[in-house]
Design a protein around this motif. Sequence first.
Motif, PDB file in Angstrom:
ATOM      1  N   SER A   1      -2.249  -1.364   8.479  1.00  0.00           N
ATOM      2  CA  SER A   1      -2.866  -0.892   7.240  1.00  0.00           C
ATOM      3  C   SER A   1      -3.951  -1.842   6.747  1.00  0.00           C
ATOM      4  N   ASP A   2      -3.947  -3.098   7.226  1.00  0.00           N
ATOM      5  CA  ASP A   2      -4.941  -4.079   6.799  1.00  0.00           C
ATOM      6  C   ASP A   2      -6.154  -4.135   7.725  1.00  0.00           C
TER       7      ASP A   2
ATOM      8  N   SER B   1       0.866  -1.179   0.000  1.00  0.00           N
ATOM      9  CA  SER B   1       0.000   0.000   0.000  1.00  0.00           C
ATOM     10  C   SER B   1       0.898   1.221   0.000  1.00  0.00           C
TER      11      SER B   1
ATOM     12  N   GLY C   1       4.092  -0.484  12.522  1.00  0.00           N
ATOM     13  CA  GLY C   1       2.772  -0.459  11.901  1.00  0.00           C
ATOM     14  C   GLY C   1       2.054  -1.787  11.988  1.00  0.00           C
TER      15      GLY C   1
END
Length: 490
Positions: free
Chosen positions: A389-390, A158, A371
């Motif tokens: 991010s997921d 991403s 992250g």
Amino acid sequence: MVHLSPMFDWLAHQAQVSPRKLALVFGKQQWTFAELDDGAARMCAQLTAAGVTAGQHVALLLPNGPEFVLAIHALARLGAVAVPLNLRLTPAELRWQVTHADCAALLHVDDTAPVAAELAVRRINLQALPPSPEAGQWRRRPLNLDAVQGIIFTSGTSGQPKGALLTFANHFYSATDSAFRLGVLPGDRWLACMPLYHVGGQAIVLRSCLYGTAMVLHPRFEAAAVAESLRAAAVTLISVVPTMLHRLLEHHLDSLRAPHLRCILVGGAALSPQLARTCIELGLPLAATYGLTEAASQVATAAPDEAQRKPGSVGRPLLFAAVRVVDAVGNPLPAGEIGEITVSGPTVMAGYYRQPEATAQTLRHGELFTGDLGYLDADGDLWVVQRRSDLIVSGGENVYPAEVEAVLREHPAVADAAVVGLPDAEWGQRVVAAVVPAAGVQLSPPELIDFCRARLAGYKIPREVRWVEALPQTASGKIKRDEVKQLFVV
């Protein structure tokens, strides 16, 4: 940080102390450390004649093979910085990386020449370089551990990829960490079937040289070829991602029971508890690991005896890695609470090249904010839940795709699955799943959703299921979740 630097680079040292010991196997070809050292010296002379100098950034557009291994050692000896490029990227993506990394030259071979021709950088074909009479002066050179060895771009699942600056010290302490956790035996042979442009692949190149052990290199992951090496090449360790392990289990289980094999190191993506339990029940020497490019590969690893104790855990942090789990403002969380994983220690990168804002966001107060989400249990073992991010937030509730994927994989009709969140006017995001069906088993999406309903809270259940032939993945085995989302766009 002050280091006592070795007198010579690692390959020169091994060639001096173990000249006849096996260093590299590639197909039917074999190199001793003396032969590999000679090849690196010759490449140094050739690259120097071609205009490569110390301090330059040199891109590597190379497939897995002896040229890649020699280039890593030769550039280290030259004092140049290696910038490995992902062969699966488009020319436009590669052009951005070469430009961003300020590469003065690009190394390629015949097979990658067509793509190299599309990149605006000076090109050097390693297979076309003429011999140089100056190889003798490149037999050995001092090595500065604090110097940057390479710029390795993150997978870029991403956003724009970032170039992690990894030093020789980062690799040295990572190799030492791994050795203390997994052990090193004189006859070890580490099978590398992951791309060498990935940090996990390069780690095997450098560790094998430091340890004085052999690397069995494959051009790519092909289950049948890897299985044959496990049976016939006296392989003792292998690094794989979960997808590779699943294919070997499904079609070549006997190879994973080869008598020499003492460790199956699984990382690069989340290892489901179900897959871990399957390996343990079969008596396989599974070692679950968590790592990332920014920390030069391994951070925590559950060695085979430890993995049996807690299937799904990645074990305790390695010797030189300090791990914390923190809340949104950086405060440590108690055992069992999910938060962001941070890492500190000498394996942590120097920063991102030419990206000061990203560096400042990721490296704070001496810690790498990964992250990634996880928790430490009461014993200090790390459990990785999901990449931040997921994370899916549906109706104000956190949904961890890995948890839903693990449930989907429990069904015999499911070979693999990827769960993502799609925008939803009412819930913020809704949960959907792309599923690879198992051979010879039929199931309707509503039946699979009903299966999940008995095992998951309502907000975690996929609202939609799509059958797919294969999941889009990066070369390192990570799911390309942005591409999974596109499967649901009408």
